[in-house]
Design an enzyme around this catalytic site. Structure first.
Site, PDB file in Angstrom:
ATOM      1  N   HIS A 122     -26.504  -0.941 -17.385  1.00 33.73           N
ATOM      2  CA  HIS A 122     -25.799  -0.127 -16.384  1.00 33.73           C
ATOM      3  C   HIS A 122     -25.396  -0.932 -15.148  1.00 33.73           C
ATOM      4  O   HIS A 122     -25.174  -0.355 -14.088  1.00 33.73           O
ATOM      5  CB  HIS A 122     -26.673   1.079 -15.986  1.00 33.73           C
ATOM      6  CG  HIS A 122     -26.868   2.056 -17.110  1.00 33.73           C
ATOM      7  ND1 HIS A 122     -27.883   2.989 -17.138  1.00 33.73           N
ATOM      8  CD2 HIS A 122     -26.163   2.245 -18.251  1.00 33.73           C
ATOM      9  CE1 HIS A 122     -27.798   3.714 -18.255  1.00 33.73           C
ATOM     10  NE2 HIS A 122     -26.769   3.275 -18.947  1.00 33.73           N
ATOM     11  N   CYS A 130     -14.287  -5.396  -7.998  1.00 32.74           N
ATOM     12  CA  CYS A 130     -13.071  -4.674  -7.639  1.00 32.74           C
ATOM     13  C   CYS A 130     -12.840  -3.552  -8.646  1.00 32.74           C
ATOM     14  O   CYS A 130     -12.964  -3.753  -9.850  1.00 32.74           O
ATOM     15  CB  CYS A 130     -11.894  -5.646  -7.625  1.00 32.74           C
ATOM     16  SG  CYS A 130     -10.327  -4.789  -7.340  1.00 32.74           S
ATOM     17  N   CYS A 133      -9.160  -4.837 -10.426  1.00 35.30           N
ATOM     18  CA  CYS A 133      -9.001  -6.066 -11.232  1.00 35.30           C
ATOM     19  C   CYS A 133     -10.322  -6.598 -11.739  1.00 35.30           C
ATOM     20  O   CYS A 133     -10.349  -7.615 -12.427  1.00 35.30           O
ATOM     21  CB  CYS A 133      -8.263  -7.131 -10.432  1.00 35.30           C
ATOM     22  SG  CYS A 133      -9.284  -7.922  -9.172  1.00 35.30           S
ATOM     23  N   GLY A 184     -40.719   4.000 -19.259  1.00 33.79           N
ATOM     24  CA  GLY A 184     -40.221   4.566 -18.002  1.00 33.79           C
ATOM     25  C   GLY A 184     -38.813   5.110 -18.063  1.00 33.79           C
ATOM     26  O   GLY A 184     -38.085   5.051 -17.082  1.00 33.79           O
ATOM     27  N   SER A 186     -36.405   8.587 -19.303  1.00 35.90           N
ATOM     28  CA  SER A 186     -36.443   9.981 -19.759  1.00 35.90           C
ATOM     29  C   SER A 186     -35.785  10.125 -21.137  1.00 35.90           C
ATOM     30  O   SER A 186     -35.817  11.192 -21.729  1.00 35.90           O
ATOM     31  CB  SER A 186     -35.754  10.890 -18.740  1.00 35.90           C
ATOM     32  OG  SER A 186     -34.424  10.463 -18.540  1.00 35.90           O
ATOM     33  N   PRO A 211     -45.507   8.700 -18.028  1.00 34.74           N
ATOM     34  CA  PRO A 211     -46.478   9.735 -17.637  1.00 34.74           C
ATOM     35  C   PRO A 211     -46.125  11.093 -18.241  1.00 34.74           C
ATOM     36  O   PRO A 211     -46.991  11.956 -18.373  1.00 34.74           O
ATOM     37  CB  PRO A 211     -46.372   9.793 -16.105  1.00 34.74           C
ATOM     38  CG  PRO A 211     -45.613   8.594 -15.690  1.00 34.74           C
ATOM     39  CD  PRO A 211     -44.789   8.146 -16.859  1.00 34.74           C
ATOM     40  N   GLU A 212     -44.847  11.291 -18.595  1.00 38.50           N
ATOM     41  CA  GLU A 212     -44.392  12.592 -19.114  1.00 38.50           C
ATOM     42  C   GLU A 212     -43.865  12.435 -20.532  1.00 38.50           C
ATOM     43  O   GLU A 212     -43.311  11.392 -20.873  1.00 38.50           O
ATOM     44  CB  GLU A 212     -43.232  13.128 -18.250  1.00 38.50           C
ATOM     45  CG  GLU A 212     -43.532  13.262 -16.768  1.00 38.50           C
ATOM     46  CD  GLU A 212     -44.577  14.322 -16.493  1.00 38.50           C
ATOM     47  OE1 GLU A 212     -44.700  15.258 -17.304  1.00 38.50           O
ATOM     48  OE2 GLU A 212     -45.286  14.187 -15.480  1.00 38.50           O
TER      49      GLU A 212
HETATM   50  C1  BJW Z   1     -42.577   6.478 -15.182  1.00 37.97           C
HETATM   51  C2  BJW Z   1     -43.251   6.209 -14.033  1.00 37.97           C
HETATM   52  C3  BJW Z   1     -44.085   5.102 -14.082  1.00 37.97           C
HETATM   53  C4  BJW Z   1     -42.047   7.902 -13.613  1.00 37.97           C
HETATM   54  N1  BJW Z   1     -44.198   4.391 -15.195  1.00 37.97           N
HETATM   55  N2  BJW Z   1     -42.708   5.772 -16.288  1.00 37.97           N
HETATM   56  C5  BJW Z   1     -20.905  15.374 -20.700  1.00 37.97           C
HETATM   57  C6  BJW Z   1     -19.969  14.977 -19.742  1.00 37.97           C
HETATM   58  C7  BJW Z   1     -19.762  13.613 -19.413  1.00 37.97           C
HETATM   59  C8  BJW Z   1     -20.477  12.624 -20.050  1.00 37.97           C
HETATM   60  C9  BJW Z   1     -21.411  13.029 -21.003  1.00 37.97           C
HETATM   61  C10 BJW Z   1     -21.624  14.376 -21.330  1.00 37.97           C
HETATM   62  N3  BJW Z   1     -22.577  14.442 -22.287  1.00 37.97           N
HETATM   63  C11 BJW Z   1     -22.984  13.182 -22.575  1.00 37.97           C
HETATM   64  C12 BJW Z   1     -22.277  12.322 -21.799  1.00 37.97           C
HETATM   65  C13 BJW Z   1     -22.424  10.850 -21.780  1.00 37.97           C
HETATM   66  C14 BJW Z   1     -23.258  10.433 -20.548  1.00 37.97           C
HETATM   67  C15 BJW Z   1     -24.647  11.050 -20.649  1.00 37.97           C
HETATM   68  O1  BJW Z   1     -25.483  10.604 -21.410  1.00 37.97           O
HETATM   69  N4  BJW Z   1     -24.947  12.080 -19.876  1.00 37.97           N
HETATM   70  C16 BJW Z   1     -26.252  12.772 -20.011  1.00 37.97           C
HETATM   71  C17 BJW Z   1     -26.891  12.882 -18.655  1.00 37.97           C
HETATM   72  C18 BJW Z   1     -26.010  14.076 -20.694  1.00 37.97           C
HETATM   73  N5  BJW Z   1     -23.299   8.994 -20.573  1.00 37.97           N
HETATM   74  C19 BJW Z   1     -22.313   8.296 -20.055  1.00 37.97           C
HETATM   75  O2  BJW Z   1     -21.388   8.808 -19.456  1.00 37.97           O
HETATM   76  C20 BJW Z   1     -22.373   6.794 -20.272  1.00 37.97           C
HETATM   77  N6  BJW Z   1     -21.114   6.347 -20.749  1.00 37.97           N
HETATM   78  C21 BJW Z   1     -20.641   6.776 -21.941  1.00 37.97           C
HETATM   79  O3  BJW Z   1     -21.307   7.468 -22.689  1.00 37.97           O
HETATM   80  O4  BJW Z   1     -19.364   6.380 -22.238  1.00 37.97           O
HETATM   81  C22 BJW Z   1     -18.741   7.049 -23.369  1.00 37.97           C
HETATM   82  C23 BJW Z   1     -18.509   8.531 -23.051  1.00 37.97           C
HETATM   83  C24 BJW Z   1     -17.767   8.886 -21.949  1.00 37.97           C
HETATM   84  C25 BJW Z   1     -17.534  10.240 -21.670  1.00 37.97           C
HETATM   85  C26 BJW Z   1     -18.043  11.235 -22.487  1.00 37.97           C
HETATM   86  C27 BJW Z   1     -18.824  10.869 -23.589  1.00 37.97           C
HETATM   87  C28 BJW Z   1     -19.041   9.493 -23.876  1.00 37.97           C
HETATM   88  C29 BJW Z   1     -22.643   6.073 -18.979  1.00 37.97           C
HETATM   89  C30 BJW Z   1     -24.003   6.358 -18.452  1.00 37.97           C
HETATM   90  C31 BJW Z   1     -24.178   5.704 -17.094  1.00 37.97           C
HETATM   91  C32 BJW Z   1     -25.506   6.071 -16.446  1.00 37.97           C
HETATM   92  N7  BJW Z   1     -25.474   5.698 -15.076  1.00 37.97           N
HETATM   93  C33 BJW Z   1     -26.662   5.919 -14.264  1.00 37.97           C
HETATM   94  C34 BJW Z   1     -26.321   5.531 -12.822  1.00 37.97           C
HETATM   95  C35 BJW Z   1     -26.241   3.993 -12.686  1.00 37.97           C
HETATM   96  C36 BJW Z   1     -25.791   3.592 -11.327  1.00 37.97           C
HETATM   97  C37 BJW Z   1     -26.775   3.965 -10.255  1.00 37.97           C
HETATM   98  O5  BJW Z   1     -27.939   3.572 -10.315  1.00 37.97           O
HETATM   99  O6  BJW Z   1     -26.347   4.625  -9.326  1.00 37.97           O
HETATM  100  O7  BJW Z   1     -27.735   5.142 -14.787  1.00 37.97           O
HETATM  101  S1  BJW Z   1     -27.272   7.590 -14.337  1.00 37.97           S
HETATM  102  C38 BJW Z   1     -28.963   7.159 -14.315  1.00 37.97           C
HETATM  103  O8  BJW Z   1     -29.584   7.547 -15.575  1.00 37.97           O
HETATM  104  C39 BJW Z   1     -29.007   5.623 -14.272  1.00 37.97           C
HETATM  105  C40 BJW Z   1     -30.119   5.328 -15.236  1.00 37.97           C
HETATM  106  O9  BJW Z   1     -30.023   3.995 -15.703  1.00 37.97           O
HETATM  107  C41 BJW Z   1     -29.935   6.366 -16.304  1.00 37.97           C
HETATM  108  C42 BJW Z   1     -31.148   6.602 -17.152  1.00 37.97           C
HETATM  109  O10 BJW Z   1     -32.176   7.125 -16.398  1.00 37.97           O
HETATM  110  P1  BJW Z   1     -33.683   6.653 -16.666  1.00 37.97           P
HETATM  111  O11 BJW Z   1     -33.800   5.208 -16.430  1.00 37.97           O
HETATM  112  O12 BJW Z   1     -34.128   7.171 -17.968  1.00 37.97           O
HETATM  113  O13 BJW Z   1     -34.433   7.358 -15.439  1.00 37.97           O
HETATM  114  P2  BJW Z   1     -34.919   8.879 -15.301  1.00 37.97           P
HETATM  115  O14 BJW Z   1     -35.037   9.140 -13.852  1.00 37.97           O
HETATM  116  O15 BJW Z   1     -34.098   9.802 -16.098  1.00 37.97           O
HETATM  117  O16 BJW Z   1     -36.369   8.873 -15.966  1.00 37.97           O
HETATM  118  C43 BJW Z   1     -37.437   8.165 -15.389  1.00 37.97           C
HETATM  119  C44 BJW Z   1     -38.622   8.297 -16.323  1.00 37.97           C
HETATM  120  O17 BJW Z   1     -39.670   7.505 -15.804  1.00 37.97           O
HETATM  121  C45 BJW Z   1     -39.165   9.743 -16.416  1.00 37.97           C
HETATM  122  O18 BJW Z   1     -39.315  10.079 -17.779  1.00 37.97           O
HETATM  123  C46 BJW Z   1     -40.535   9.668 -15.724  1.00 37.97           C
HETATM  124  O19 BJW Z   1     -41.501  10.523 -16.312  1.00 37.97           O
HETATM  125  C47 BJW Z   1     -40.885   8.218 -15.921  1.00 37.97           C
HETATM  126  N8  BJW Z   1     -41.781   7.644 -14.923  1.00 37.97           N
HETATM  127  N9  BJW Z   1     -42.879   7.182 -13.069  1.00 37.97           N
HETATM  128  C48 BJW Z   1     -43.484   4.798 -16.294  1.00 37.97           C
HETATM  129  N10 BJW Z   1     -44.804   4.776 -12.967  1.00 37.97           N
END
Ligand code: BJW
Length: 260
Positions: A122, A130, A133, A184, A186, A211-212
């Site tokens: 990500h 940019c 470009c 870590g 979801s 944890p979850e």
């Molecule tokens: C611990 C802990 C400890 C706590 N130890 N663990 C409908 C409309 C539009 C798009 C979509 C749609 N349906 C599906 C999509 C596709 C979409 C998607 O999946 N959406 C879902 C939310 C439904 N995905 C995309 O759009 C991706 N692109 C794509 O698919 O292109 C093709 C496409 C386009 C359009 C339509 C369909 C397909 C791109 C995804 C980009 C994600 N970007 C982000 C932001 C990055 C920039 C930023 O940081 O600002 O990335 S969103 C955010 O979520 C971030 C993360 O990398 C990502 C994943 O989250 P992560 O890492 O799992 O964190 P959490 O917070 O969810 O979980 C934390 C976990 O840790 C929890 O389980 C806790 O319990 C645990 N935890 N303490 C261990 N100490």
């Protein structure tokens, strides 16, 4: 409530014999460093709306607001350090013949902990690029590219494609690993959430640390409840001792006089 430690003997038996270990990390790995997660208790999305901040449409509508949000998060990053979970994963490079670290995180903390080859699915919040470009640049040079386009954080927003090379390497590693860690995350954001299932389908031993419970929990070979800073050193350090012994055994004998 009585707390029993899970039996890790089968895990260690497998981990000591595998060739390729792949790891997927998410925001939870950085939680113990003080970087908030996105979802769940205390998550960023409880306070902020993703569609107003992490989409190309949001940036087109209100770039100042989007920049404010990224500057705020860069500010958090300035004061924080990698934790025990990041460090155990950096050490894991020495354990396995092939080790692949894939992260959804944009914070660069794996690299700060010493991981040498991190696949960033990500992007990275510390970089800008940019919006027109794609030219990359360092921070602090104003917010407009030479081509006239606006700079944006070099991260992947909802609806955007992931970097081609990163996602291809991620899927290839998941499909060819014998041991796969999902730590870590979801397991909700496409396409990264598919990686543990790809590994599982290909026959890997899949370990989840969180944890979850998540959608992966019922399918993981081993699912450990708790923070990564607790579990990762317990899962990696014993293997590190064995890897050092093997390296010493393999080292050529050196006579004492050769050393003086
Ligand atoms: C611990 C802990 C400890 C706590 N130890 N663990 C409908 C409309 C539009 C798009 C979509 C749609 N349906 C599906 C999509 C596709 C979409 C998607 O999946 N959406 C879902 C939310 C439904 N995905 C995309 O759009 C991706 N692109 C794509 O698919 O292109 C093709 C496409 C386009 C359009 C339509 C369909 C397909 C791109 C995804 C980009 C994600 N970007 C982000 C932001 C990055 C920039 C930023 O940081 O600002 O990335 S969103 C955010 O979520 C971030 C993360 O990398 C990502 C994943 O989250 P992560 O890492 O799992 O964190 P959490 O917070 O969810 O979980 C934390 C976990 O840790 C929890 O389980 C806790 O319990 C645990 N935890 N303490 C261990 N100490």
């Amino acid at each position: 409530m009585e707390h029993t430690e899970p039996d890790l003997s089968h895990y260690f038996e497998v981990a000591r014999s595998v060739k390729h270990c792949a790891v997927l990390t998410g925001a939870g790995v950085s939680a113990e460093s003080g970087m908030p997660t996105f979802r769940g208790e205390g998550g960023l999305w409880k306070e902020f709306r993703p569609e107003e901040l992490a989409t190309p449409e949001a940036f087109a509508r209100n770039p100042e607001l989007v920049w404010e949000w990224y500057d705020y998060r860069r500010g958090i990053l300035e004061g924080i350090e990698p934790n025990e979970g990041h460090r155990a994963l950096a050490a894991a490079e020495k354990v396995f013949d092939i080790f692949t670290l894939i992260t959804q995180n944009v914070d660069g903390l794996h690299q700060s902990a010493g991981s040498s080859d991190v696949i960033e699915l990500h992007g990275n919040i510390r970089r800008d690029r940019c919006n027109i470009c794609d030219a990359c640049r360092g921070e602090g040079e104003g917010r407009q590219c030479r081509c006239g386009g606006p700079y944006r954080p070099d991260v992947v927003w909802f609806g955007e494609s992931l970097p081609q090379d990163a996602i291809a390497r991620g899927f290839e590693a998941a499909g060819s690993s014998d041991l796969f860690f999902s730590i870590g995350t979801s397991t909700q954001v496409y396409p990264a959430e598919q990686l543990p299932f790809v590994a599982q389908d290909a026959g890997a031993f899949v370990v989840e640390v969180n944890p979850e419970p998540t959608p992966l929990t019922p399918l993981a070979t081993l699912s450990l409840r708790g923070p990564s800073g607790y579990w990762m050193p317990r899962l990696i350090d014993p293997l590190l001792d064995a890897a050092q012994d093997t390296a010493l055994d393999a080292a050529p004998d050196t006579a004492c006089e050769d050393l003086v």
